[in-house]
Motif scaffolding. Structure first.
Motif, mmCIF file in Angstrom:
data_model
loop_
_atom_site.group_PDB
_atom_site.id
_atom_site.type_symbol
_atom_site.label_atom_id
_atom_site.label_comp_id
_atom_site.label_asym_id
_atom_site.label_seq_id
_atom_site.Cartn_x
_atom_site.Cartn_y
_atom_site.Cartn_z
ATOM 1 N N GLU A 99 0.779 -1.340 -0.089
ATOM 2 C CA GLU A 99 -0.174 -0.032 -0.034
ATOM 3 C C GLU A 99 0.824 1.208 0.102
ATOM 4 O OE1 GLU A 99 -2.908 0.025 2.723
ATOM 5 O OE2 GLU A 99 -4.122 -1.681 2.075
ATOM 6 N N ARG A 100 1.852 1.269 0.859
ATOM 7 C CA ARG A 100 2.589 2.552 1.156
ATOM 8 C C ARG A 100 4.137 2.415 0.444
ATOM 9 N NH1 ARG A 100 6.588 3.226 4.499
ATOM 10 N NH2 ARG A 100 7.224 5.185 5.236
ATOM 11 N N SER A 101 4.830 1.399 0.374
ATOM 12 C CA SER A 101 6.137 1.506 -0.171
ATOM 13 C C SER A 101 6.322 1.701 -1.602
ATOM 14 C CB SER A 101 6.653 0.184 -0.075
ATOM 15 O OG SER A 101 6.674 -0.321 1.469
ATOM 16 N N LEU A 102 7.411 2.513 -2.016
ATOM 17 C CA LEU A 102 7.738 2.640 -3.483
ATOM 18 C C LEU A 102 8.107 1.247 -3.986
ATOM 19 C CD1 LEU A 102 8.390 4.124 -6.049
ATOM 20 C CD2 LEU A 102 10.408 4.468 -5.061
ATOM 21 N N VAL A 103 7.577 0.562 -5.062
ATOM 22 C CA VAL A 103 7.855 -0.604 -5.583
ATOM 23 C C VAL A 103 9.052 -0.541 -6.856
ATOM 24 C CG1 VAL A 103 7.188 -2.871 -6.507
ATOM 25 C CG2 VAL A 103 5.985 -1.809 -4.738
ATOM 26 N N VAL A 104 9.904 -0.899 -6.914
ATOM 27 C CA VAL A 104 11.191 -0.844 -7.871
ATOM 28 C C VAL A 104 11.312 -2.115 -8.423
ATOM 29 C CG1 VAL A 104 13.242 -0.157 -8.541
ATOM 30 C CG2 VAL A 104 11.914 1.217 -6.881
ATOM 31 N N VAL A 105 11.123 -2.536 -9.741
ATOM 32 C CA VAL A 105 11.508 -3.681 -10.309
ATOM 33 C C VAL A 105 12.850 -3.721 -10.989
ATOM 34 C CG1 VAL A 105 10.576 -5.468 -11.561
ATOM 35 C CG2 VAL A 105 9.130 -3.964 -10.476
ATOM 36 N N ASP A 106 13.663 -5.087 -10.899
ATOM 37 C CA ASP A 106 14.677 -5.055 -11.671
ATOM 38 C C ASP A 106 14.285 -5.463 -13.020
ATOM 39 O OD1 ASP A 106 17.276 -4.703 -10.332
ATOM 40 O OD2 ASP A 106 17.306 -6.465 -9.414
ATOM 41 N N LEU A 107 14.991 -4.888 -14.085
ATOM 42 C CA LEU A 107 14.785 -5.318 -15.368
ATOM 43 C C LEU A 107 15.892 -6.412 -15.409
ATOM 44 C CD1 LEU A 107 14.845 -2.193 -17.724
ATOM 45 C CD2 LEU A 107 13.151 -3.948 -17.345
ATOM 46 N N PRO A 108 15.415 -7.706 -15.912
ATOM 47 C CA PRO A 108 16.233 -8.697 -15.895
ATOM 48 C C PRO A 108 17.488 -8.847 -17.122
ATOM 49 C CG PRO A 108 14.192 -9.466 -16.529
ATOM 50 C CD PRO A 108 14.154 -8.057 -16.392
ATOM 51 N N PHE A 109 18.246 -9.543 -16.877
ATOM 52 C CA PHE A 109 19.749 -9.580 -18.043
ATOM 53 C C PHE A 109 18.989 -9.724 -19.268
ATOM 54 C CE2 PHE A 109 22.809 -12.574 -19.638
ATOM 55 C CZ PHE A 109 23.857 -11.580 -19.932
ATOM 56 N N LEU A 110 19.500 -9.046 -20.146
ATOM 57 C CA LEU A 110 19.380 -9.087 -21.561
ATOM 58 C C LEU A 110 17.782 -8.774 -21.876
ATOM 59 C CD1 LEU A 110 21.566 -11.625 -23.339
ATOM 60 C CD2 LEU A 110 21.708 -9.254 -22.938
ATOM 61 N N SER A 111 17.181 -8.111 -21.042
ATOM 62 C CA SER A 111 15.855 -7.523 -21.389
ATOM 63 C C SER A 111 15.924 -6.010 -21.469
ATOM 64 C CB SER A 111 14.780 -7.757 -20.060
ATOM 65 O OG SER A 111 14.758 -6.994 -19.135
ATOM 66 N N TYR A 112 17.049 -5.469 -21.636
ATOM 67 C CA TYR A 112 17.031 -4.033 -21.582
ATOM 68 C C TYR A 112 18.764 -3.441 -22.334
ATOM 69 C CZ TYR A 112 19.940 -4.045 -17.297
ATOM 70 O OH TYR A 112 20.857 -4.403 -16.407
ATOM 71 N N GLN A 113 19.378 -4.482 -22.434
ATOM 72 C CA GLN A 113 20.780 -4.350 -22.879
ATOM 73 C C GLN A 113 21.065 -4.058 -24.159
ATOM 74 O OE1 GLN A 113 20.385 -6.524 -20.576
ATOM 75 N NE2 GLN A 113 21.892 -6.235 -18.615
ATOM 76 N N ALA A 114 20.249 -4.730 -24.964
ATOM 77 C CA ALA A 114 20.275 -4.762 -26.520
ATOM 78 C C ALA A 114 20.226 -3.834 -27.207
ATOM 79 C CB ALA A 114 19.441 -5.998 -27.037
ATOM 80 N N SER A 115 19.091 -2.790 -26.814
ATOM 81 C CA SER A 115 18.944 -1.514 -27.341
ATOM 82 C C SER A 115 17.905 -0.751 -26.706
ATOM 83 C CB SER A 115 18.148 -1.792 -28.848
ATOM 84 O OG SER A 115 16.965 -2.395 -28.506
ATOM 85 N N VAL A 116 17.869 0.512 -26.861
ATOM 86 C CA VAL A 116 16.964 1.673 -26.249
ATOM 87 C C VAL A 116 15.446 1.074 -26.336
ATOM 88 C CG1 VAL A 116 16.106 3.939 -26.101
ATOM 89 C CG2 VAL A 116 18.492 3.435 -26.405
ATOM 90 N N GLU A 117 15.110 0.496 -27.635
ATOM 91 C CA GLU A 117 13.743 0.196 -27.869
ATOM 92 C C GLU A 117 13.567 -0.934 -27.024
ATOM 93 O OE1 GLU A 117 16.220 0.626 -30.051
ATOM 94 O OE2 GLU A 117 15.203 2.713 -31.049
ATOM 95 N N GLN A 118 14.319 -1.938 -26.899
ATOM 96 C CA GLN A 118 14.120 -3.172 -26.017
ATOM 97 C C GLN A 118 13.809 -2.699 -24.553
ATOM 98 O OE1 GLN A 118 17.467 -5.509 -24.738
ATOM 99 N NE2 GLN A 118 16.145 -7.415 -24.919
ATOM 100 N N ALA A 119 14.874 -1.799 -23.953
ATOM 101 C CA ALA A 119 14.604 -1.428 -22.806
ATOM 102 C C ALA A 119 13.110 -0.674 -22.491
ATOM 103 C CB ALA A 119 15.642 -0.424 -22.432
ATOM 104 N N ILE A 120 12.779 0.110 -23.613
ATOM 105 C CA ILE A 120 11.444 0.955 -23.405
ATOM 106 C C ILE A 120 10.501 -0.411 -23.487
ATOM 107 C CG2 ILE A 120 9.908 2.465 -24.409
ATOM 108 C CD1 ILE A 120 12.119 4.049 -25.422
ATOM 109 N N ALA A 121 10.507 -1.218 -24.228
ATOM 110 C CA ALA A 121 9.488 -2.048 -24.331
ATOM 111 C C ALA A 121 9.340 -2.857 -22.948
ATOM 112 C CB ALA A 121 9.583 -3.123 -25.401
#
Ligand code: KIV
Length: 269
Positions: free
Chosen positions: A83-105
């Motif tokens: 309810e109260r805490s800020l929730v931050v989620v790790d982007l997993p390995f190779l779900s964002y390093q390949a390109s900016v487009e991949q990271a946004i998706a």
């Protein structure tokens, strides 16, 4: 303990206000509804759906096998319990390093499908800084992560980083690049205390340390480590309980009472 429903939902910008006020940030990891609910009740500021869940909840050797689908599934459960805490989620390995487009998706999927407010990425140079700029431009708050970055385990190992002048300078430059790219906070993992303190003083965004000493704006631990649920925890993790052994003892008592017909009592009470 903070009663559920008490206080307002914490947003990423609040962490920057707290840095200016000198109020220290407490962050812990969670991987399901049950743990998220307990941490939120206790009043933790930030809950990280860390990719460490690959190791502490799914039994992998490293964080690398975790998929985006799995993270989304776990983050959905965590968000249902908070309810109260800020929730931050790790982007997993190779779900964002390949390109900016991949990271946004990938980051877009996390925000759209889970209800989390922010994502975390590892590393700070070159494409990663560009990626953070684009993510923040499209309205996705990003937490950075420098120093020991577990997704690079096969390159760096689990050793402390930044112990040399060059290594320390590189981490400082990465942190500055992440701030300039728009990150709202940065995790500093396993580095000398004086380096983490220098980074903290140079940045206007908060730093959250793990194995980085007492000079950061906040601290994070893997919940399974700090509660004594893992068989081996990193040397810098303070273990606040022995929950693993207490669970085993309780289950042993249950088994023994079932076998001796002490449980359930008859007639039922
Ligand atoms: O995945 C994780 O739990 C993390 C913390 C160690 C910061 O990234």
């Amino acid at each position: 303990m903070v009663a559920l429903g008490e206080g307002m939902k914490i947003r990423p910008q609040r962490l920057q206000v707290w840095k200016r006020e000198g109020r220290t940030i407490a962050m812990l990891t969670a991987w399901d509804w049950l743990w998220a609910r307990l941490l939120d009740r206790a009043g933790v500021d930030v809950i990280l759906v860390g990719d460490s869940l690959a190791m502490v909840a799914l039994g992998h050797e490293t964080t690398l096998p975790l998929t985006l689908d799995q993270v989304v599934h776990h983050a959905q459960a965590v968000c249902r319990g908070v309810e109260r805490s800020l929730v931050v989620v790790d982007l997993p390995f190779l779900s964002y390093q390949a390109s900016v487009e991949q990271a946004i998706a990938s980051a877009g999927r996390i925000l759209k499908e889970t209800g989390a407010q922010a994502v975390k990425v590892e590393g700070g140079y070159g494409l990663m800084a560009t990626t953070v700029t684009r993510l923040t431009e499209v309205g996705i708050p990003v937490m950075g992560h420098v120093g020991l970055t577990p997704q690079s385990v096969h390159k760096l190992g689990y050793r402390q980083q930044g112990g040399t002048q060059d290594g320390g300078d590189r981490i400082l430059q990465e942190a500055i690049a992440l701030e300039q790219a728009g990150a709202f906070a940065i995790v500093l993992e396993h580095m000398p205390e004086d380096l983490a303190t220098t980074i903290t003083q140079k940045l206007s965004i908060p730093t959250i340390g793990i194995g980085a000493g007492n000079g950061c704006d906040g601290q994070v631990l893997v919940t399974a480590d700090m509660l004594g649920l893992t068989e081996k925890s990193p040397p810098f993790a303070k273990v606040y309980d022995d929950l693993g052994n207490r669970v085993v003892e309780s289950v042993e008592s249950y088994i023994s009472e079932v076998r001796s017909r002490q449980f359930p009592r008859s007639p039922l009470e």
